[in-house]
Write an enzyme that holds these catalytic residues in place. Structure first.
Site, PDB file in Angstrom:
ATOM      1  N   GLU A  33      35.147  29.283  23.723  1.00 29.98           N
ATOM      2  CA  GLU A  33      35.454  30.691  24.018  1.00 29.98           C
ATOM      3  C   GLU A  33      35.303  31.516  22.751  1.00 29.98           C
ATOM      4  O   GLU A  33      35.906  31.213  21.730  1.00 29.98           O
ATOM      5  CB  GLU A  33      36.868  30.823  24.573  1.00 29.98           C
ATOM      6  CG  GLU A  33      37.362  32.248  24.733  1.00 29.98           C
ATOM      7  CD  GLU A  33      36.467  33.104  25.625  1.00 29.98           C
ATOM      8  OE1 GLU A  33      35.940  34.119  25.124  1.00 29.98           O
ATOM      9  OE2 GLU A  33      36.300  32.744  26.804  1.00 29.98           O
ATOM     10  N   LYS A  50      48.594  45.154  35.514  1.00 31.23           N
ATOM     11  CA  LYS A  50      49.777  44.999  36.370  1.00 31.23           C
ATOM     12  C   LYS A  50      51.058  45.238  35.578  1.00 31.23           C
ATOM     13  O   LYS A  50      52.056  45.707  36.124  1.00 31.23           O
ATOM     14  CB  LYS A  50      49.792  43.613  37.016  1.00 31.23           C
ATOM     15  CG  LYS A  50      48.556  43.290  37.831  1.00 31.23           C
ATOM     16  CD  LYS A  50      48.161  44.410  38.772  1.00 31.23           C
ATOM     17  CE  LYS A  50      46.761  44.236  39.318  1.00 31.23           C
ATOM     18  NZ  LYS A  50      45.680  44.512  38.358  1.00 31.23           N
ATOM     19  N   GLY A 176      36.361  53.677  41.006  1.00 31.26           N
ATOM     20  CA  GLY A 176      36.499  52.376  41.642  1.00 31.26           C
ATOM     21  C   GLY A 176      37.905  51.814  41.499  1.00 31.26           C
ATOM     22  O   GLY A 176      38.840  52.507  41.083  1.00 31.26           O
ATOM     23  N   ARG A 257      31.289  46.585  36.088  1.00 31.42           N
ATOM     24  CA  ARG A 257      31.006  45.556  35.094  1.00 31.42           C
ATOM     25  C   ARG A 257      29.665  44.890  35.405  1.00 31.42           C
ATOM     26  O   ARG A 257      29.199  44.896  36.547  1.00 31.42           O
ATOM     27  CB  ARG A 257      32.124  44.500  35.082  1.00 31.42           C
ATOM     28  CG  ARG A 257      33.486  45.073  34.732  1.00 31.42           C
ATOM     29  CD  ARG A 257      34.561  43.997  34.677  1.00 31.42           C
ATOM     30  NE  ARG A 257      34.390  43.103  33.538  1.00 31.42           N
ATOM     31  CZ  ARG A 257      34.871  43.336  32.323  1.00 31.42           C
ATOM     32  NH1 ARG A 257      35.557  44.442  32.078  1.00 31.42           N
ATOM     33  NH2 ARG A 257      34.701  42.464  31.349  1.00 31.42           N
ATOM     34  N   ALA A 303      39.231  37.363  39.776  1.00 39.55           N
ATOM     35  CA  ALA A 303      39.704  36.178  39.052  1.00 39.55           C
ATOM     36  C   ALA A 303      39.884  34.988  39.982  1.00 39.55           C
ATOM     37  O   ALA A 303      39.492  33.858  39.643  1.00 39.55           O
ATOM     38  CB  ALA A 303      41.032  36.505  38.354  1.00 39.55           C
ATOM     39  N   HIS A 428      64.429  38.490  59.935  1.00 43.01           N
ATOM     40  CA  HIS A 428      64.706  39.917  60.147  1.00 43.01           C
ATOM     41  C   HIS A 428      65.846  40.350  59.230  1.00 43.01           C
ATOM     42  O   HIS A 428      66.832  39.649  59.101  1.00 43.01           O
ATOM     43  CB  HIS A 428      65.100  40.163  61.612  1.00 43.01           C
ATOM     44  CG  HIS A 428      65.479  41.587  61.874  1.00 43.01           C
ATOM     45  ND1 HIS A 428      64.542  42.589  62.028  1.00 43.01           N
ATOM     46  CD2 HIS A 428      66.702  42.185  61.993  1.00 43.01           C
ATOM     47  CE1 HIS A 428      65.157  43.736  62.236  1.00 43.01           C
ATOM     48  NE2 HIS A 428      66.475  43.516  62.224  1.00 43.01           N
TER      49      HIS A 428
END
Length: 447
Positions: A33, A50, A176, A257, A303, A428
């Site tokens: 990476e 998030k 978007g 992207r 993802a 409920h």
């Protein structure tokens, strides 16, 4: 030269999940990476956004509480602390991946993979070979050719989360999913937000009903929206439209992207007409023993799709091949307020596919828990076929819509019918009861 059974290039949600699966299958595994472990999702996408949306939830909850008798006010917003919280969340999840790699004896190489020959790559001068290779190099922000951008210090979705101070006037070019989520994240923090979309409408990938709910909510929050406009140019402090000049302190260009195919091109791998890596049903490329997953392929840039494809690629390597990922079973989410979550066919798509379609929908106002929680915005819509009442798709607009959707996806994957929804006892009061009520209407209207 070190040789591994499986060499994974890219440590995003596709790459690291594939690596873990390969190690669990008894393979020797290495991951390369060049940026941060976790990829775009963990570092500049799903998780940071998030975190910021949660900050907005807190502020909107305070505003709602004031309307119903709990009098309080926000003294100040310490944006630096909010950024630190985001960084802590990211760091924690990064640490989790590193710990899993260590436990599974996965070697991790921090550096850029440079193609050498065959399935051999170099990282900082060291040669590494994979008997099988999985390319999971992800994607990068697409910036359209807008006059003036070459002289403007604009943000992309990769650099947005580096902000350490809140702007006064924040302009987003793009309408978007990512752009709209960030508009929802920033506006409650007291930022003046403007969204500029050159397409006829924002969120063109979403259902028209859902699109209208989100547009109305943005407008109610005070977000300015320009749609179907022609951007003349961008200056150091303004976006110039045909009939308007929109000022900004910070400009974000969030217009989609594009796949990172440089390494694939260096290897001579065949691409599709749209510039993605061409793969077969087992995610193998035009070069034997080289696989590609996630944003590199012509599938949803999500993802969870990358992770699922990574597992399937490993299963193919291990001679345990499975069917390719079923795109109709993939949840698609917009984490706005309210959320928008969908899967499968829309009503129109199901008809075009030749199904005899029946649909029903009910608003969240029909549900006691939603009313009690003051989360009555939105609706549940189910698309079914008439003969067997099999689920073809669903759309949920409302609080926790993505979580609510999952039970319907599970039923569809198990080839269940809506009768089974009616036979299930739902707690409920829960918002999930609304899905049962919609299913009941479909079954009773077409027994």
């Amino acid at each position: 030269m070190k040789t591994y059974d499986v060499l994974v290039i890219g440590a995003g949600p596709g790459g690291y999940v594939a690596a873990e699966e390969a190690a669990k299958q008894g393979k020797t595994v290495a991951v390369i990476e060049k940026k941060a472990i976790g990829g775009a999702c963990l570092n500049v996408g799903c998780i940071p956004s998030k975190s910021y949306l949660q900050h907005s939830h807190w502020l909107l909850d305070i505003k709602e509480a004031n309307q119903y008798g709990i009098q309080t006010k926000v003294e100040a917003i310490d944006f630096e602390k909010l950024v630190n919280r985001k960084n802590q969340v990211v760091a924690s999840l990064q640490g989790g991946i590193h710990a899993t790699f260590k436990a599974l004896k996965i070697d991790y190489y921090d550096g850029q993979a440079v193609f050498d020959k065959g399935t051999v790559f170099k990282v900082d001068g060291q040669s590494i070979k994979g008997k099988d290779v999985i390319l999971a190099t992800g994607s990068h922000p697409f910036v359209p050719p807008i006059a003036g951008t070459e002289t403007v210090d604009y943000l992309t979705t990769d650099s947005f989360f580096d902000l350490t101070e809140l702007p006064d006037k924040f302009v987003i070019i793009g309408g978007g999913v990512i752009a709209i989520e960030l508009a929802f994240a920033m506006k409650p923090l007291g930022v003046e937000v403007t969204v500029i979309e050159v397409a006829p409408e924002i969120l063109l990938t979403e259902d028209p009903l859902a699109r209208e709910v989100i547009r109305q909510k943005l407008t109610h929050m005070g977000v300015r929206i320009f749609e179907n406009v022609n951007i003349q140019e961008v200056t150091t402090d303004s976006v110039i439209l045909e009939k308007e000049q929109v000022k900004f302190d910070k400009l974000l260009i969030a217009t989609g992207r594009k796949p990172n195919t440089d390494l694939a091109k260096d290897m001579g791998i065949e691409l599709t007409k749209r510039g993605f890596v061409k793969v077969d049903d087992y995610y193998e490329t035009s070069i034997a023993h080289v696989y590609a997953i996630g944003d590199l392929t012509e599938s949803y840039m999500l993802a969870h799709v990358a992770s699922a494809e990574g597992i399937k690629a490993v299963k193919a390597i291990c001679r345990k091949a499975e069917e390719p990922l079923d795109s109709l079973g993939v949840p698609r989410s917009l984490y706005t307020i309210p959320e928008v979550a969908s899967f499968g066919y829309s009503e129109e798509e199901a008809k075009e596919a030749g199904y005899d379609v029946i649909t029903e929908q009910l608003p969240f106002t029909y549900n006691g828990r939603a009313l009690a929680a003051n989360e009555s915005e939105g609706f549940v819509k189910i698309v079914s076929e008439k003969k067997y009442h099999q689920i073809l798709g669903a759309l949920i607009v409302g609080a926790n819509g993505t979580d609510l959707l999952q039970s319907l996806i599970l039923l569809r994957q198990a080839e269940g019918t809506l009768e089974q929804v009616l036979e299930t006892v739902f707690a409920h009061p829960t918002i999930s009861e609304l899905t049962q009520e919609v299913a009941k209407r479909i079954v009773e209207s077409n027994p």
